[in-house]
Design a protein around this motif. Structure first.
Motif, PDB file in Angstrom:
ATOM      1  N   LYS A   1     -13.262   3.240 -12.721  1.00 50.11           N
ATOM      2  CA  LYS A   1     -12.306   4.244 -13.174  1.00 50.11           C
ATOM      3  C   LYS A   1     -12.107   5.324 -12.258  1.00 50.11           C
ATOM      4  O   LYS A   1     -13.023   5.379 -11.252  1.00 50.11           O
ATOM      5  CB  LYS A   1     -13.049   5.030 -14.335  1.00 50.11           C
ATOM      6  N   GLY A   2     -10.764   5.736 -12.452  1.00 53.90           N
ATOM      7  CA  GLY A   2     -10.261   6.801 -11.408  1.00 53.90           C
ATOM      8  C   GLY A   2      -9.331   5.908 -10.323  1.00 53.90           C
ATOM      9  O   GLY A   2      -9.540   4.961  -9.828  1.00 53.90           O
ATOM     10  N   LEU A   3      -8.276   6.824 -10.018  1.00 57.45           N
ATOM     11  CA  LEU A   3      -7.163   6.005  -9.386  1.00 57.45           C
ATOM     12  C   LEU A   3      -7.622   5.619  -8.117  1.00 57.45           C
ATOM     13  O   LEU A   3      -6.942   4.420  -7.429  1.00 57.45           O
ATOM     14  CB  LEU A   3      -5.875   7.177  -9.372  1.00 57.45           C
ATOM     15  N   ASP A   4      -8.378   6.360  -7.257  1.00 50.46           N
ATOM     16  CA  ASP A   4      -8.737   5.947  -6.120  1.00 50.46           C
ATOM     17  C   ASP A   4      -9.691   4.651  -5.956  1.00 50.46           C
ATOM     18  O   ASP A   4      -9.334   3.932  -5.293  1.00 50.46           O
ATOM     19  CB  ASP A   4      -9.516   7.176  -5.107  1.00 50.46           C
ATOM     20  N   ARG A   5     -10.561   4.690  -7.105  1.00 49.47           N
ATOM     21  CA  ARG A   5     -11.448   3.445  -7.094  1.00 49.47           C
ATOM     22  C   ARG A   5     -10.655   2.020  -7.502  1.00 49.47           C
ATOM     23  O   ARG A   5     -10.757   0.974  -6.941  1.00 49.47           O
ATOM     24  CB  ARG A   5     -12.706   3.754  -8.038  1.00 49.47           C
ATOM     25  N   VAL A   6      -9.823   2.421  -8.663  1.00 47.80           N
ATOM     26  CA  VAL A   6      -9.020   1.294  -9.014  1.00 47.80           C
ATOM     27  C   VAL A   6      -7.931   0.787  -8.077  1.00 47.80           C
ATOM     28  O   VAL A   6      -7.969  -0.420  -7.651  1.00 47.80           O
ATOM     29  CB  VAL A   6      -8.271   1.691 -10.334  1.00 47.80           C
ATOM     30  N   SER A   7      -7.516   1.769  -7.323  1.00 52.67           N
ATOM     31  CA  SER A   7      -6.438   1.456  -6.163  1.00 52.67           C
ATOM     32  C   SER A   7      -7.023   0.439  -5.029  1.00 52.67           C
ATOM     33  O   SER A   7      -6.851  -0.741  -4.598  1.00 52.67           O
ATOM     34  CB  SER A   7      -5.990   2.597  -5.521  1.00 52.67           C
ATOM     35  N   ALA A   8      -8.519   0.942  -4.571  1.00 54.89           N
ATOM     36  CA  ALA A   8      -9.272   0.333  -3.774  1.00 54.89           C
ATOM     37  C   ALA A   8      -9.541  -1.314  -4.197  1.00 54.89           C
ATOM     38  O   ALA A   8      -9.494  -2.282  -3.460  1.00 54.89           O
ATOM     39  CB  ALA A   8     -10.250   0.995  -3.314  1.00 54.89           C
TER      40      ALA A   8
END
Length: 91
Positions: free
Chosen positions: A50-57
């Motif tokens: 969850k979270g944009l940074d983690r999902v993006s990675a």
């Protein structure tokens, strides 16, 4: 319903949204299908982070992998979207 979901549903249901999706579908949908297959996602399975940074990675890794697979398939004269050689390597 969240504000974003409402916005997306309104946009996707509009005339301009339908035209945009029709243009987008042939180019990006096969890539999304490969990403789902590589990450083991099915149907409406949630991403494991969850979270944009983690999902993006998380999504960057299979995206780069798909690019490398397509390049390898091109060099070895296989169908671009084929995952057979890649899967055989790791079985």
């Amino acid at each position: 319903m969240s504000h974003f979901k409402q916005y997306y549903n309104d946009m996707a249901g509009s005339w301009a949204g339908k035209i945009t999706y029709r243009r987008r579908k042939p180019s990006i949908e096969p890539t999304f299908a490969l990403l789902k297959e590589l990450t083991g996602l099915t149907g409406n399975t949630m991403l494991p982070y969850k979270g944009l940074d983690r999902v993006s990675a998380y999504l960057m890794i299979p995206s780069c992998t798909v690019q490398l697979i397509m390049y390898d398939n091109f060099i070895n004269q296989r169908e671009f979207g084929s995952l057979d050689a890649f899967k055989a390597t790791f079985q």
